[in-house]
Write an enzyme that holds these catalytic residues in place. Structure first.
Site, PDB file in Angstrom:
ATOM      1  N   SER A 173       0.996  -1.164   0.193  1.00 26.41           N
ATOM      2  CA  SER A 173       0.157  -0.027  -0.085  1.00 26.41           C
ATOM      3  C   SER A 173       0.974   1.265   0.223  1.00 26.41           C
ATOM      4  O   SER A 173       1.900   1.463  -0.837  1.00 26.41           O
ATOM      5  CB  SER A 173      -0.986  -0.115   1.147  1.00 26.41           C
ATOM      6  OG  SER A 173      -1.845   0.793   1.244  1.00 26.41           O
TER       7      SER A 173
ATOM      8  N   ARG B 151     -11.634   5.914  10.863  1.00 34.76           N
ATOM      9  CA  ARG B 151     -11.289   4.452  10.602  1.00 34.76           C
ATOM     10  C   ARG B 151     -12.096   3.769  10.063  1.00 34.76           C
ATOM     11  O   ARG B 151     -12.005   2.613   9.460  1.00 34.76           O
ATOM     12  CB  ARG B 151     -10.838   4.106  12.300  1.00 34.76           C
ATOM     13  CG  ARG B 151     -10.428   2.543  12.258  1.00 34.76           C
ATOM     14  CD  ARG B 151      -9.228   2.451  11.429  1.00 34.76           C
ATOM     15  NE  ARG B 151      -8.487   1.363  11.686  1.00 34.76           N
ATOM     16  CZ  ARG B 151      -7.375   0.577  10.983  1.00 34.76           C
ATOM     17  NH1 ARG B 151      -7.210   1.463   9.871  1.00 34.76           N
ATOM     18  NH2 ARG B 151      -6.999  -0.342  11.231  1.00 34.76           N
TER      19      ARG B 151
ATOM     20  N   ASP C 127      -8.889  -6.279  -4.644  1.00 31.97           N
ATOM     21  CA  ASP C 127      -8.561  -4.921  -3.975  1.00 31.97           C
ATOM     22  C   ASP C 127      -9.105  -3.741  -4.728  1.00 31.97           C
ATOM     23  O   ASP C 127      -8.474  -3.436  -5.800  1.00 31.97           O
ATOM     24  CB  ASP C 127      -6.997  -5.086  -3.791  1.00 31.97           C
ATOM     25  CG  ASP C 127      -6.474  -3.850  -3.051  1.00 31.97           C
ATOM     26  OD1 ASP C 127      -7.420  -2.732  -3.045  1.00 31.97           O
ATOM     27  OD2 ASP C 127      -5.296  -3.758  -2.818  1.00 31.97           O
TER      28      ASP C 127
ATOM     29  N   HIS D 291      -8.522  -5.136  -0.265  1.00 29.81           N
ATOM     30  CA  HIS D 291      -6.780  -4.587   0.177  1.00 29.81           C
ATOM     31  C   HIS D 291      -6.179  -5.167   1.234  1.00 29.81           C
ATOM     32  O   HIS D 291      -4.976  -5.142   1.145  1.00 29.81           O
ATOM     33  CB  HIS D 291      -6.946  -2.875   0.314  1.00 29.81           C
ATOM     34  CG  HIS D 291      -5.879  -2.265   0.426  1.00 29.81           C
ATOM     35  ND1 HIS D 291      -4.796  -2.321  -0.409  1.00 29.81           N
ATOM     36  CD2 HIS D 291      -5.270  -1.151   1.426  1.00 29.81           C
ATOM     37  CE1 HIS D 291      -3.721  -1.576  -0.131  1.00 29.81           C
ATOM     38  NE2 HIS D 291      -4.127  -0.826   0.847  1.00 29.81           N
ATOM     39  N   ASP D 292      -7.066  -5.511   2.127  1.00 27.71           N
ATOM     40  CA  ASP D 292      -6.353  -6.362   3.638  1.00 27.71           C
ATOM     41  C   ASP D 292      -5.595  -7.308   3.091  1.00 27.71           C
ATOM     42  O   ASP D 292      -4.875  -7.978   3.882  1.00 27.71           O
ATOM     43  CB  ASP D 292      -7.519  -6.605   4.388  1.00 27.71           C
ATOM     44  CG  ASP D 292      -7.804  -5.339   5.623  1.00 27.71           C
ATOM     45  OD1 ASP D 292      -7.093  -4.439   5.656  1.00 27.71           O
ATOM     46  OD2 ASP D 292      -8.831  -5.673   6.471  1.00 27.71           O
TER      47      ASP D 292
END
Lengths: 387, 193
Positions: free
Chosen positions: A148, A218, A329, A362-363
């Site tokens: 990232s 968040r 992602d 994305h994780d």
């Protein structure tokens, strides 16, 4: 378990920043794992993303649950094997885990920086990391690696210090942020800045923490790090009530739980999850750091100085590359990684690219997909470490 | 014809020091061989995860890509040689990829199973689709979705205005120049724009 020991390095010489501002003096927090060989040819630098730190791998002595954020990737016998490589994790300037940041005192004014901490860029971070390597006596990195925003730093390393990095592993990253991506960052920043407890970034002296803003920042971040499918699989339309009833073994869960008919109570499991993530984050993360790091993401754009031509921009790079992206992602999509691959191909650079069909969004770059881990492991195995 | 025989016969068509793009590069053996024996550089394209891993293990540059999405990542004439070894018959867009091969490479080398090889003809005459060492699949589970002959590829190439630099068959590791459409299990074309 590998025991990690946090260290700090003080720098007296001012660091000139891309904005024209300076950091007169500063500290960098870092950790190292493995042993630097006598030829100093086995050093690997790990660059962190938004909310991580120099604590990349291992645990702190006596705290068995304090694994570093990339502990599944880095350690003895792991894909990045610390029996072969000397791995360095650093904490970036402006962060809130030990390196000089907005919660520290400005040596010029003797006041806490707060919102006055200068804007730092990916390039500034890389310059600071290079100085850390100088201090550690390391001229050339066997590899630099990041996911990232960390991948952006790895890419920038190959452009700012092409002679100092042999391999770059750029995971789930992008050559710049798209408008949609900047938009998500802006929503997060507005949530923080408009929190009455933010006090224009000088909340430390007011004794407040803009937790509401941090929580929302968040929450939106978390939504974008997951895929629709994974979120549905994990939470679906499940009601919090039903889950609690099941735990208590009452009959209420049999019908899937009853709606509360409330607009504000936690009704769905996904709400509960997001609130929990938001609450946890607001306890430890700094609001000014969030603004600084998202801004660094927005600004990163190595092609900008070349009229938007990434191929021209990457002409400076001489490292060998491994790029990895994940099909689900959507925040740093495979398309963006392919742009980097294409620019490297245009320059006839050595590059391999794996597009992992993982469901986690994305994780995924932090998770244990065996195809992903296998490719990274094999790539590191192929890196030579001259004696 | 074994992989090693195909590899050696085709490698000899690649000029030493060439920059090579290998479409459907498998485990990277060909590129590795070209690198070691003919000082070539380049990249493989693969869709399969296990093959991508095998390439990375060998230290062969590999780009994970579905060839049915085309070669837009590659500029015109950016390679000396583009290889398509036993790849064309798996592609939905076989005609487009043939053109892409000679757009990206100054020379395209295409090898694929020749459906008109005499044992195949005999099998069809008997009323059954061929199942041979070269075409080991049953009709209902074959990955070969483009079943063509040595003659067919020549016609397709010329219809698209491509120049056939050379074409021949390969059987049992030997080059077949007499009646290749009848006598060779593998068809090889060297094409350019």
């Amino acid at each position: 378990m590998m025991i990690a020991t946090p260290q700090s390095m003080h720098f007296e010489a001012a660091l000139a920043l891309q904005s024209g501002a300076h950091l007169r003096r500063y500290d960098l927090s870092f950790e190292t794992y493995g042993t630097l060989n006598p030829a100093k040819s086995n050093a690997v630098l790990i660059c962190h993303a938004l909310n991580a730190s120099h604590h990349v791998a291992g645990v702190y002595d006596g705290h068995s649950k304090s694994e570093g954020w990339w502990d599944n990737m880095i350690g003895p016998g792991k894909p990045l094997d610390t029996n072969k490589f000397f791995v360095i994790g650093t904490n970036n300037l402006g962060s809130c885990f030990g390196s000089t940041g907005p919660m520290h005192r400005n040596p010029d004014s003797a006041k806490i920086y707060g919102a006055d901490f200068p804007v730092v860029t990916v390039e500034d971070w890389v310059n600071a990391q290079a100085r850390l390597l100088d201090a550690l006596g390391i001229q050339t990195l066997a590899a630099v690696m990041g996911g990232s925003l960390g991948g952006m730093q790895a890419l920038s390393w190959t452009l700012q210090y092409p002679g100092r990095v042999r391999h770059a592993l750029v995971i789930a990253s992008a050559p710049n942020l798209t408008a949609e991506n900047i938009a998500f960052n802006e929503v997060a920043r507005r949530a923080i800045v408009t929190d009455p407890d933010f006090h224009d970034g000088h909340f430390y002296q007011h004794g407040t923490v803009p937790k509401r803003g941090l929580r929302i920042a968040r929450m939106i971040g978390h939504i974008t790090y997951l895929s629709d499918d994974v979120m549905n699989e994990k939470f679906g339309r499940q009601l919090r009530n039903a889950v609690l009833a099941q735990a208590d073994n009452t009959a209420a869960h049999l019908n899937g739980g009853a709606y509360k008919y409330s607009t504000q109570a936690v009704e769905f499991q996904i709400e509960s999850y997001l609130r929990h993530q938001g609450d946890k984050f607001a306890e430890y993360f700094d609001a000014n750091t969030y603004l600084l790091i998202t801004r660094a993401l927005d600004y990163f754009d190595p092609a900008r100085a070349y009229g938007g031509n990434l191929s021209l921009a990457l002409g400076r790079a001489s490292a060998k590359f491994l790029l990895v992206s994940f099909t689900t992602d959507w925040r740093f999509s495979p398309k963006r990684s392919r742009e980097i691959v294409k620019a490297l191909l245009d320059n006839q650079r050595d590059v391999s690219y794996a597009e992992i069909d993982a469901p986690h969004g994305h994780d995924a770059f932090l998770l244990d997909d065996p195809r992903y881990m296998g490719v990274v492991r094999s790539y590191f195995e192929s890196i030579e470490v001259p004696a | 014809m074994s992989d090693a025989q195909i590899q050696q016969t085709l490698a000899e068509l690649v000029p030493p020091g060439s920059r090579v793009l290998d479409l459907g590069c498998g485990d990277g053996a060909m590129l590795d061989y070209l690198r070691q024996t003919r000082q070539c550089t380049g990249y493989g394209i693969e869709i399969d995860d296990a093959n991508v891993l095998a390439c990375v293990k060998r230290g062969v540059n590999v780009i994970q890509l579905n060839l049915d999405e085309g070669l837009s990542m590659f500029e015109d004439a950016s390679f000396d040689v583009v290889l398509q070894i036993d790849t064309l018959q798996h592609l939905r867009n076989a005609e487009v990829m043939l053109l892409e091969t000679v757009r990206v490479g100054r020379l395209g080398i295409v090898a694929f199973p020749n459906f008109a090889h005499w044992p195949n003809r005999l099998s069809v005459l008997k009323g059954r689709m061929p199942v041979t060492r070269r075409l080991p699949y049953q009709w209902y589970d074959t990955p070969n979705i483009r079943v063509g002959t040595h003659a067919d590829l020549g016609i397709l190439a010329r219809a698209n205005g491509l120049t056939v630099q050379d074409s021949f068959g390969v059987q049992d590791g030997e080059v077949v120049r007499t009646l290749p459409n009848l006598l060779a299990g593998t068809s090889v074309y060297q094409l350019s724009r």
